[in-house]
Scaffold this motif. Structure first.
Motif, PDB file in Angstrom:
ATOM      1  N   GLU A 113       0.858  -1.191   0.000  1.00 43.32           N
ATOM      2  CA  GLU A 113       0.000   0.000   0.000  1.00 43.32           C
ATOM      3  C   GLU A 113       0.889   1.234   0.000  1.00 43.32           C
ATOM      4  O   GLU A 113       2.052   1.173   0.434  1.00 43.32           O
ATOM      5  N   ARG A 114       0.331   2.365  -0.448  1.00 37.59           N
ATOM      6  CA  ARG A 114       1.127   3.594  -0.427  1.00 37.59           C
ATOM      7  C   ARG A 114       0.195   4.792  -0.513  1.00 37.59           C
ATOM      8  O   ARG A 114      -0.812   4.755  -1.223  1.00 37.59           O
ATOM      9  N   GLN A 115       0.526   5.858   0.227  1.00 38.45           N
ATOM     10  CA  GLN A 115      -0.263   7.094   0.217  1.00 38.45           C
ATOM     11  C   GLN A 115       0.644   8.288  -0.037  1.00 38.45           C
ATOM     12  O   GLN A 115       1.792   8.322   0.412  1.00 38.45           O
ATOM     13  N   GLY A 116       0.092   9.260  -0.749  1.00 41.72           N
ATOM     14  CA  GLY A 116       0.781  10.537  -0.934  1.00 41.72           C
ATOM     15  C   GLY A 116       1.883  10.531  -1.975  1.00 41.72           C
ATOM     16  O   GLY A 116       2.718  11.428  -1.987  1.00 41.72           O
ATOM     17  N   VAL A 117       1.878   9.549  -2.855  1.00 42.03           N
ATOM     18  CA  VAL A 117       2.936   9.478  -3.864  1.00 42.03           C
ATOM     19  C   VAL A 117       2.330   9.666  -5.239  1.00 42.03           C
ATOM     20  O   VAL A 117       1.876   8.720  -5.882  1.00 42.03           O
ATOM     21  N   GLY A 118       2.298  10.905  -5.674  1.00 43.29           N
ATOM     22  CA  GLY A 118       1.849  11.238  -7.022  1.00 43.29           C
ATOM     23  C   GLY A 118       0.510  10.636  -7.377  1.00 43.29           C
ATOM     24  O   GLY A 118      -0.444  10.649  -6.612  1.00 43.29           O
ATOM     25  N   GLU A 119       0.486  10.061  -8.567  1.00 47.60           N
ATOM     26  CA  GLU A 119      -0.770   9.571  -9.118  1.00 47.60           C
ATOM     27  C   GLU A 119      -1.012   8.100  -8.811  1.00 47.60           C
ATOM     28  O   GLU A 119      -2.004   7.543  -9.214  1.00 47.60           O
ATOM     29  N   GLU A 120      -0.064   7.476  -8.087  1.00 51.86           N
ATOM     30  CA  GLU A 120      -0.167   6.028  -7.915  1.00 51.86           C
ATOM     31  C   GLU A 120      -1.392   5.634  -7.110  1.00 51.86           C
ATOM     32  O   GLU A 120      -1.799   6.285  -6.181  1.00 51.86           O
ATOM     33  N   LYS A 121      -2.026   4.581  -7.553  1.00 51.33           N
ATOM     34  CA  LYS A 121      -3.225   4.069  -6.896  1.00 51.33           C
ATOM     35  C   LYS A 121      -3.065   2.561  -6.675  1.00 51.33           C
ATOM     36  O   LYS A 121      -2.400   1.897  -7.462  1.00 51.33           O
ATOM     37  N   PRO A 122      -3.691   2.044  -5.617  1.00 55.96           N
ATOM     38  CA  PRO A 122      -3.614   0.591  -5.408  1.00 55.96           C
ATOM     39  C   PRO A 122      -4.216  -0.143  -6.593  1.00 55.96           C
ATOM     40  O   PRO A 122      -5.133   0.343  -7.236  1.00 55.96           O
ATOM     41  N   LYS A 123      -3.667  -1.314  -6.872  1.00 53.88           N
ATOM     42  CA  LYS A 123      -4.197  -2.129  -7.951  1.00 53.88           C
ATOM     43  C   LYS A 123      -5.640  -2.498  -7.657  1.00 53.88           C
ATOM     44  O   LYS A 123      -5.977  -2.847  -6.533  1.00 53.88           O
ATOM     45  N   LYS A 124      -6.482  -2.397  -8.662  1.00 54.40           N
ATOM     46  CA  LYS A 124      -7.861  -2.798  -8.485  1.00 54.40           C
ATOM     47  C   LYS A 124      -7.938  -4.300  -8.325  1.00 54.40           C
ATOM     48  O   LYS A 124      -7.271  -5.044  -9.038  1.00 54.40           O
ATOM     49  N   LYS A 125      -8.740  -4.712  -7.386  1.00 58.47           N
ATOM     50  CA  LYS A 125      -8.924  -6.148  -7.208  1.00 58.47           C
ATOM     51  C   LYS A 125      -9.780  -6.684  -8.342  1.00 58.47           C
ATOM     52  O   LYS A 125     -10.667  -6.018  -8.845  1.00 58.47           O
ATOM     53  N   SER A 126      -9.481  -7.881  -8.748  1.00 61.99           N
ATOM     54  CA  SER A 126     -10.238  -8.499  -9.827  1.00 61.99           C
ATOM     55  C   SER A 126     -11.698  -8.647  -9.408  1.00 61.99           C
ATOM     56  O   SER A 126     -12.013  -8.986  -8.280  1.00 61.99           O
ATOM     57  N   LYS A 127     -12.586  -8.382 -10.345  1.00 59.71           N
ATOM     58  CA  LYS A 127     -14.012  -8.544 -10.096  1.00 59.71           C
ATOM     59  C   LYS A 127     -14.483  -9.918 -10.543  1.00 59.71           C
ATOM     60  O   LYS A 127     -15.666 -10.174 -10.688  1.00 59.71           O
ATOM     61  N   LYS A 128     -13.532 -10.795 -10.802  1.00 61.88           N
ATOM     62  CA  LYS A 128     -13.869 -12.110 -11.327  1.00 61.88           C
ATOM     63  C   LYS A 128     -14.291 -13.095 -10.237  1.00 61.88           C
ATOM     64  O   LYS A 128     -14.558 -14.239 -10.507  1.00 61.88           O
ATOM     65  N   GLY A 129     -14.360 -12.651  -8.985  1.00 60.55           N
ATOM     66  CA  GLY A 129     -14.722 -13.565  -7.911  1.00 60.55           C
ATOM     67  C   GLY A 129     -13.481 -14.149  -7.261  1.00 60.55           C
ATOM     68  O   GLY A 129     -12.411 -13.579  -7.314  1.00 60.55           O
ATOM     69  N   LYS A 130     -13.654 -15.307  -6.644  1.00 63.64           N
ATOM     70  CA  LYS A 130     -12.529 -15.939  -5.969  1.00 63.64           C
ATOM     71  C   LYS A 130     -11.442 -16.293  -6.968  1.00 63.64           C
ATOM     72  O   LYS A 130     -11.714 -16.712  -8.087  1.00 63.64           O
ATOM     73  N   VAL A 131     -10.195 -16.129  -6.555  1.00 62.83           N
ATOM     74  CA  VAL A 131      -9.069 -16.489  -7.410  1.00 62.83           C
ATOM     75  C   VAL A 131      -8.842 -17.997  -7.333  1.00 62.83           C
ATOM     76  O   VAL A 131      -8.677 -18.555  -6.261  1.00 62.83           O
ATOM     77  N   ASN A 132      -8.866 -18.651  -8.492  1.00 61.05           N
ATOM     78  CA  ASN A 132      -8.584 -20.076  -8.567  1.00 61.05           C
ATOM     79  C   ASN A 132      -9.474 -20.884  -7.622  1.00 61.05           C
ATOM     80  O   ASN A 132      -9.000 -21.626  -6.766  1.00 61.05           O
ATOM     81  N   GLU A 133     -10.756 -20.747  -7.790  1.00 57.41           N
ATOM     82  CA  GLU A 133     -11.724 -21.405  -6.909  1.00 57.41           C
ATOM     83  C   GLU A 133     -11.685 -22.929  -7.076  1.00 57.41           C
ATOM     84  O   GLU A 133     -11.607 -23.441  -8.188  1.00 57.41           O
ATOM     85  N   GLU A 134     -11.726 -23.643  -5.967  1.00 56.99           N
ATOM     86  CA  GLU A 134     -11.737 -25.106  -6.000  1.00 56.99           C
ATOM     87  C   GLU A 134     -13.138 -25.569  -6.402  1.00 56.99           C
ATOM     88  O   GLU A 134     -14.122 -25.273  -5.722  1.00 56.99           O
ATOM     89  N   LEU A 135     -13.214 -26.286  -7.518  1.00 52.22           N
ATOM     90  CA  LEU A 135     -14.498 -26.727  -8.053  1.00 52.22           C
ATOM     91  C   LEU A 135     -14.680 -28.220  -7.829  1.00 52.22           C
ATOM     92  O   LEU A 135     -13.737 -28.937  -7.495  1.00 52.22           O
ATOM     93  N   SER A 136     -15.905 -28.693  -8.056  1.00 51.48           N
ATOM     94  CA  SER A 136     -16.197 -30.122  -7.957  1.00 51.48           C
ATOM     95  C   SER A 136     -17.253 -30.456  -8.998  1.00 51.48           C
ATOM     96  O   SER A 136     -17.857 -29.571  -9.609  1.00 51.48           O
ATOM     97  N   ALA A 137     -17.474 -31.758  -9.194  1.00 47.91           N
ATOM     98  CA  ALA A 137     -18.487 -32.182 -10.162  1.00 47.91           C
ATOM     99  C   ALA A 137     -19.861 -31.632  -9.803  1.00 47.91           C
ATOM    100  O   ALA A 137     -20.664 -31.296 -10.677  1.00 47.91           O
ATOM    101  N   SER A 138     -20.137 -31.502  -8.507  1.00 48.80           N
ATOM    102  CA  SER A 138     -21.458 -31.037  -8.068  1.00 48.80           C
ATOM    103  C   SER A 138     -21.662 -29.542  -8.254  1.00 48.80           C
ATOM    104  O   SER A 138     -22.800 -29.071  -8.342  1.00 48.80           O
ATOM    105  N   THR A 139     -20.574 -28.769  -8.320  1.00 52.04           N
ATOM    106  CA  THR A 139     -20.699 -27.312  -8.466  1.00 52.04           C
ATOM    107  C   THR A 139     -20.331 -26.830  -9.865  1.00 52.04           C
ATOM    108  O   THR A 139     -20.556 -25.672 -10.196  1.00 52.04           O
TER     109      THR A 139
END
Length: 263
Positions: A113-139
């Motif tokens: 994280e960082r504050q007060g440094v020019g134009e830099e902004k935190p990376k946007k979190k992916s809106k794709k849901g859970k990263v690498n979600e564990e799946l199964s035949a039932s789901t």
């Protein structure tokens, strides 16, 4: 005046008096004595190893026990070589930088994280849901086949040597906000094995990565039994998106694949 010494805490803090209260950051680092050692760590991270795990295993700094976490600090509190990386507006949040040499050794640095440094902004979190979600035949049907979004799913076995070799690469790809949702399915389970067989995965080999759109129940294979490097995986995924475009140029499949291919 407060002074802290790296030999005791490895926080690299020189003096709070010179700190710029308007600029602050939270960062993690890995510290070792030899350049060859830090380069070896850096190579493993580039190949998909987790930064925090590498810090716990190899950092000579006490912060290594916390995955390299140095907490919050202001500009001017660290040695100048360290500060120069952390507070450079061109330094991207989450990216690993180094090796950086200081009086204490060689560092890999990751700004969280960082504050007060020019134009830099935190990376946007992916809106794709859970990263690498564990799946199964039932789901699988509900989450993947019935989804309105594209998915990339890795089929693997915990008993497969190539799968173990490929795991860090797939984790790195899935963590880097890809243009699709990502998941994985362990075929060691009998129901999961049946699903993989029905999809034709077992005929191609594992590790196997399929791209699904919700409109194509079979998906398109991007990886067929090879433990690819990260660079080769990205090329394979791009080729997979193009394969979807060819399968349905006038359908939603094409639109989804086209959007993913352009990212």
């Amino acid at each position: 005046m407060h002074k802290f010494f790296c030999t005791a805490t490895c926080l690299l803090v020189l003096s709070v008096i010179t700190a710029d209260a308007k600029k602050s950051a939270k960062a993690s680092h890995i510290l070792v004595k030899e350049k060859s050692d830090i380069e070896a760590v850096q190579k493993r991270i580039e190949e998909g190893a987790d930064f925090a795990d590498e810090a716990k295993a190899h950092s000579t700094c006490p912060s290594g026990k916390k995955g390299g976490d140095l907490g919050n600090f202001g500009e001017g509190q660290m040695v100048k070589e360290f500060d120069a990386v952390v507070f450079d507006p061109k330094t991207e949040i989450g990216k690993v930088y180094g090796p950086v040499k200081t009086q204490f050794g060689y560092h890999l640095i990751q700004v969280v994280e960082r504050q007060g440094v020019g134009e830099e902004k935190p990376k946007k979190k992916s809106k794709k849901g859970k990263v690498n979600e564990e799946l199964s035949a039932s789901t699988f049907k509900e989450k993947v086949l019935d989804s309105k979004e594209a998915w990339a799913v890795e089929f693997y076995s915990s008993r497969c040597g190539s799968c173990k070799e490929f795991a860090p690469t797939w984790k790195s790809y899935a963590s880097d906000s890809p243009p699709v949702k990502t998941g994985q399915l362990n075929i060691d389970d009998s129901d999961n094995m049946k699903l993989a067989t029905d999809l034709g995965v077992m005929a191609e080999g594992i590790p196997n990565v399929r791209i699904f759109t919700g409109e194509d129940p079979q998906g398109v294979s991007a990886v067929k039994g090879d433990a690819l490097s990260l660079g080769d995986l990205k090329k394979a995924m791009k080729s997979g998106f193009k394969g979807l475009k060819k399968k349905g140029k006038k359908t939603g499949i094409y639109r989804k694949a086209n959007a993913a291919d352009e990212q």
